[in-house]
Design an enzyme around this catalytic site. Structure first.
Site, mmCIF file in Angstrom:
data_model
loop_
_atom_site.group_PDB
_atom_site.id
_atom_site.type_symbol
_atom_site.label_atom_id
_atom_site.label_comp_id
_atom_site.label_asym_id
_atom_site.label_seq_id
_atom_site.Cartn_x
_atom_site.Cartn_y
_atom_site.Cartn_z
ATOM 1 N N GLN A 35 0.903 -1.188 -0.008
ATOM 2 C CA GLN A 35 -0.072 -0.035 -0.132
ATOM 3 C C GLN A 35 0.826 1.369 0.055
ATOM 4 O O GLN A 35 0.483 2.319 0.929
ATOM 5 C CB GLN A 35 -0.904 0.056 1.413
ATOM 6 C CG GLN A 35 -1.924 -1.053 1.255
ATOM 7 C CD GLN A 35 -2.573 -1.343 2.715
ATOM 8 O OE1 GLN A 35 -2.713 -0.325 3.335
ATOM 9 N NE2 GLN A 35 -3.383 -2.364 2.975
ATOM 10 N N CYS A 36 1.843 1.377 -0.841
ATOM 11 C CA CYS A 36 3.103 2.285 -0.739
ATOM 12 C C CYS A 36 2.839 3.015 -2.302
ATOM 13 O O CYS A 36 2.471 2.491 -3.467
ATOM 14 C CB CYS A 36 4.113 1.745 -0.441
ATOM 15 S SG CYS A 36 5.740 2.916 -0.704
ATOM 16 N N GLY A 37 3.340 4.429 -2.418
ATOM 17 C CA GLY A 37 3.356 4.887 -3.555
ATOM 18 C C GLY A 37 4.189 4.094 -4.581
ATOM 19 O O GLY A 37 4.106 4.321 -5.954
ATOM 20 N N THR A 39 4.674 0.927 -4.523
ATOM 21 C CA THR A 39 3.921 -0.560 -4.957
ATOM 22 C C THR A 39 4.032 -0.831 -6.355
ATOM 23 O O THR A 39 4.386 -1.951 -6.827
ATOM 24 C CB THR A 39 2.448 -0.686 -4.389
ATOM 25 O OG1 THR A 39 2.940 -0.404 -3.001
ATOM 26 C CG2 THR A 39 2.132 -1.931 -4.478
#
Length: 160
Positions: A35-37, A39
């Protein structure tokens, strides 16, 4: 001298895997998050895996929830997410910590071998370590380095 091949890690399926299984391979070790920018880099990592696996590249993904609570799921949920959304077929391992007292031993070693902007600490998700066939760390790349930008270094390491 310690190398990547001296460690063992638990796969995302719960099996202990000696990293000596990658002796003679070039490894790209990455702390991932669902759930990371960053990803979407999973897609680029999968592309590297597909392009270079037959030549001896092993992409090794280690989910981590230490940065912004961006990988809170179980190993099963993380594995399903990575496969469904990005077609990940490279080796994923069980969720680990990469900094602090509870950091996985392989990450304590990686950090001591190649420091970054914050010294030995990992700054964020998707920090990448390129490891040569002999198990020694060749380079460290920050989160913003896209996987495709590492291709030339991978080719050089595979040719060595």
């Amino acid at each position: 001298m310690t190398t990547l091949h001296d460690f063992t890690a638990t796969t995302i399926d719960g099996e202990d895997r000696p990293l000596s299984a990658y002796d003679g391979h070039v490894a790209l070790v990455v702390n991932t998050a669902s759930q990371c920018g960053f990803t979407p880099q999973l897609e680029g990592l999968e592309q590297l895996h597909r392009q270079y696996a037959d030549q001896g590249l092993a992409v090794l993904g280690f989910p981590c929830n230490q940065f912004g609570n961006q990988d809170p799921g179980s190993d099963e949920e993380i594995g399903a997410f990575c496969q469904k959304n990005y077609g990940v077929s490279f080796q994923m391992f069980s969720k680990v910590e990469v900094n602090g007292d509870d950091a996985h031993p392989v990450y304590r070693w990686l950090r001591s071998e190649k420091s970054g902007l914050l010294g030995e600490k990992i700054k964020w998700n998707f920090t990448k370590f390129l490891v040569g066939k002999d198990g020694q760390v060749l380079k460290r790349y920050g989160s913003t380095t896209k996987p495709e930008k590492i291709a030339a270094d991978i080719e050089k390491a595979l040719a060595a």
